[in-house]
Design a protein around this motif. Structure first.
Motif, PDB file in Angstrom:
ATOM      1  N   PRO A   1       0.474  -1.074  -0.197  1.00 25.66           N
ATOM      2  CA  PRO A   1       0.296   0.130   0.119  1.00 25.66           C
ATOM      3  C   PRO A   1       1.498   1.052   0.017  1.00 25.66           C
ATOM      4  CG  PRO A   1      -0.333  -0.768   1.834  1.00 25.66           C
ATOM      5  CD  PRO A   1       0.760  -1.535   0.846  1.00 25.66           C
ATOM      6  N   MET A   2       1.849   1.408   1.421  1.00 25.84           N
ATOM      7  CA  MET A   2       2.641   2.837   1.037  1.00 25.84           C
ATOM      8  C   MET A   2       4.444   2.231   1.131  1.00 25.84           C
ATOM      9  SD  MET A   2       4.317   5.178   2.733  1.00 25.84           S
ATOM     10  CE  MET A   2       3.839   4.963   4.659  1.00 25.84           C
ATOM     11  N   ILE A   3       4.939   2.428   0.533  1.00 25.27           N
ATOM     12  CA  ILE A   3       6.550   2.522   0.926  1.00 25.27           C
ATOM     13  C   ILE A   3       7.598   3.691   1.149  1.00 25.27           C
ATOM     14  CG2 ILE A   3       9.008   1.917  -0.064  1.00 25.27           C
ATOM     15  CD1 ILE A   3       7.279  -0.274  -2.071  1.00 25.27           C
ATOM     16  N   ARG A   4       8.151   3.424   2.472  1.00 23.53           N
ATOM     17  CA  ARG A   4       8.451   5.071   3.010  1.00 23.53           C
ATOM     18  C   ARG A   4      10.198   4.813   2.532  1.00 23.53           C
ATOM     19  NH1 ARG A   4       8.710  10.261   4.975  1.00 23.53           N
ATOM     20  NH2 ARG A   4       6.511   9.360   6.301  1.00 23.53           N
ATOM     21  N   LEU A   5      10.530   6.110   1.137  1.00 24.05           N
ATOM     22  CA  LEU A   5      11.613   5.583   0.699  1.00 24.05           C
ATOM     23  C   LEU A   5      12.273   7.587   1.316  1.00 24.05           C
ATOM     24  CD1 LEU A   5      11.281   4.721  -2.684  1.00 24.05           C
ATOM     25  CD2 LEU A   5      11.744   3.588  -0.962  1.00 24.05           C
ATOM     26  N   GLN A   6      13.157   7.630   2.900  1.00 24.10           N
ATOM     27  CA  GLN A   6      13.785   8.053   3.234  1.00 24.10           C
ATOM     28  C   GLN A   6      12.246   9.703   3.504  1.00 24.10           C
ATOM     29  OE1 GLN A   6      17.387   9.311   1.502  1.00 24.10           O
ATOM     30  NE2 GLN A   6      18.408   7.458   1.232  1.00 24.10           N
ATOM     31  N   ASN A   7      12.636  10.964   2.624  1.00 23.60           N
ATOM     32  CA  ASN A   7      11.707  12.050   3.041  1.00 23.60           C
ATOM     33  C   ASN A   7      10.415  12.065   1.599  1.00 23.60           C
ATOM     34  OD1 ASN A   7      13.481  12.434   0.626  1.00 23.60           O
ATOM     35  ND2 ASN A   7      12.463  14.487   1.135  1.00 23.60           N
ATOM     36  N   LEU A   8       9.866  10.479   1.266  1.00 25.12           N
ATOM     37  CA  LEU A   8       9.065  10.118  -0.173  1.00 25.12           C
ATOM     38  C   LEU A   8       8.596   9.072   0.992  1.00 25.12           C
ATOM     39  CD1 LEU A   8      11.358   9.970  -2.435  1.00 25.12           C
ATOM     40  CD2 LEU A   8       9.910  12.192  -2.051  1.00 25.12           C
ATOM     41  N   GLN A   9       6.909   9.137   0.827  1.00 24.35           N
ATOM     42  CA  GLN A   9       5.986   8.249   0.515  1.00 24.35           C
ATOM     43  C   GLN A   9       5.454   7.858  -0.719  1.00 24.35           C
ATOM     44  OE1 GLN A   9       3.405   9.151   3.841  1.00 24.35           O
ATOM     45  NE2 GLN A   9       3.463  10.957   4.008  1.00 24.35           N
ATOM     46  N   VAL A  10       5.444   6.465  -1.082  1.00 24.39           N
ATOM     47  CA  VAL A  10       5.926   6.228  -2.456  1.00 24.39           C
ATOM     48  C   VAL A  10       4.029   4.889  -2.572  1.00 24.39           C
ATOM     49  CG1 VAL A  10       6.049   4.680  -5.007  1.00 24.39           C
ATOM     50  CG2 VAL A  10       8.044   5.951  -3.231  1.00 24.39           C
ATOM     51  N   PHE A  11       2.996   5.665  -3.422  1.00 23.74           N
ATOM     52  CA  PHE A  11       1.951   4.629  -2.733  1.00 23.74           C
ATOM     53  C   PHE A  11       1.884   4.083  -4.756  1.00 23.74           C
ATOM     54  CE2 PHE A  11       1.030   8.592  -0.291  1.00 23.74           C
ATOM     55  CZ  PHE A  11       1.097   7.805   0.875  1.00 23.74           C
ATOM     56  N   PRO A  12       2.363   2.461  -4.744  1.00 22.20           N
ATOM     57  CA  PRO A  12       2.660   1.950  -6.089  1.00 22.20           C
ATOM     58  C   PRO A  12       0.895   2.035  -6.335  1.00 22.20           C
ATOM     59  CG  PRO A  12       3.737   1.173  -4.486  1.00 22.20           C
ATOM     60  CD  PRO A  12       2.915   2.189  -3.996  1.00 22.20           C
ATOM     61  N   SER A  13      -0.287   1.645  -6.090  1.00 21.24           N
ATOM     62  CA  SER A  13      -0.943   1.336  -6.914  1.00 21.24           C
ATOM     63  C   SER A  13      -1.665   2.851  -7.211  1.00 21.24           C
ATOM     64  CB  SER A  13      -2.622   0.732  -6.011  1.00 21.24           C
ATOM     65  OG  SER A  13      -2.108   1.516  -4.598  1.00 21.24           O
ATOM     66  N   GLU A  14      -1.390   4.107  -7.003  1.00 20.63           N
ATOM     67  CA  GLU A  14      -1.868   5.703  -7.217  1.00 20.63           C
ATOM     68  C   GLU A  14      -0.627   5.901  -7.980  1.00 20.63           C
ATOM     69  OE1 GLU A  14      -2.749   7.739  -4.040  1.00 20.63           O
ATOM     70  OE2 GLU A  14      -3.534   5.653  -2.742  1.00 20.63           O
ATOM     71  N   ARG A  15       0.466   5.280  -7.994  1.00 18.35           N
ATOM     72  CA  ARG A  15       1.128   6.075  -9.008  1.00 18.35           C
ATOM     73  C   ARG A  15       1.105   7.492  -8.694  1.00 18.35           C
ATOM     74  NH1 ARG A  15       2.941   1.734 -10.029  1.00 18.35           N
ATOM     75  NH2 ARG A  15       3.287   0.589 -12.094  1.00 18.35           N
ATOM     76  N   ARG A  16       1.513   7.560  -7.317  1.00 12.08           N
ATOM     77  CA  ARG A  16       1.784   9.004  -6.891  1.00 12.08           C
ATOM     78  C   ARG A  16       3.490   8.596  -5.692  1.00 12.08           C
ATOM     79  NH1 ARG A  16      -0.302  10.403  -2.185  1.00 12.08           N
ATOM     80  NH2 ARG A  16      -2.249   8.725  -1.596  1.00 12.08           N
TER      81      ARG A  16
END
Length: 225
Positions: free
Chosen positions: A125-140
């Protein structure tokens, strides 16, 4: 995303492959069950577009084989048979969606994105990459300090391949599989080019190079199992 199109109609198959490829996906086109099974035995796919009536058998039998082996790959059925019984049989066999021919290519694109979102949201659902929040399913991708980052379809394909195995080294050949269909001419530096673009957008330390092997994504330690 790597997509397997199983369709014997040459006109429709060419239109679907061309349109889907333009959306940034790698598309392999099998015109019968024999070739579809050969493709499935070689590459891991993110989605299958499956016709029900094929020269050497029924697409629904292939779907049943996949589900019997607990293969979770999403499947969208494409068929000219607009019968409720066919729809029910396909969905009961494990299909994720159903499109009746003729269909609009824009609708197919929307269905592909919707099915892919459902699967990705369930898995990551969500991946934390340092100062980023990646939401793969939403391409956001959201930045902690505010604002969002925009990635191209191919940049997302590379990022998805890395985030799918956050603890592991992902070989260059595995990333190429997400970018190229069978028979496509693979440029030697394509992966490096897209990794470089991602580093410029995400941060240079997020994607680590493992010399001579591949790449690894640097996810937040709190997300490690």
């Amino acid at each position: 995303m790597r997509i397997l199109l199983v369709e014997d109609d040459l006109t429709l198959g060419d239109a679907v492959r061309t349109h889907t490829s333009r959306q940034g996906h790698a598309v392999d086109w099998a015109k019968d069950l024999e070739n579809a099974r050969a493709c499935l035995g070689t590459v891991q796919y993110g989605l299958i577009l499956l016709d029900l009536r094929l020269p050497d058998g029924r697409g629904i039998d292939l779907l049943k084989e996949l589900r019997a082996k607990r293969e979770a790959v999403p499947v969208i059925i494409l068929t000219a048979h607009d019968q409720i019984s066919d729809r029910i049989a396909g969905l009961n066999a494990g299909a994720d969606d159903y499109l009746v021919k003729p269909f609009d290519l824009g609708e197919l694109e929307a269905r592909v994105h919707a099915v892919a979102r459902r699967y990705t949201a369930h898995q990551v659902p969500m991946i934390r990459l340092q100062n980023l929040q990646v939401f793969p399913s939403e391409r956001r991708i959201e930045k902690d300090e505010g604002g969002e980052l925009s990635l191209s379809s191919r940049e997302w394909a590379v990022l998805d391949a890395l985030c799918a195995r956050p603890q592991a080294i992902v070989a260059k050949t595995q990333i190429e599989e997400a970018l190229y269909a069978f028979g496509a001419e693979i440029e030697s530096n394509t992966v490096e080019v897209y990794v470089s673009r991602l580093r410029r957008k995400l941060g240079h330390s997020i994607i680590q190079t493992v010399r001579g092997i591949g790449y690894r994504i640097a996810i937040d330690d709190q997300q490690r199992p």
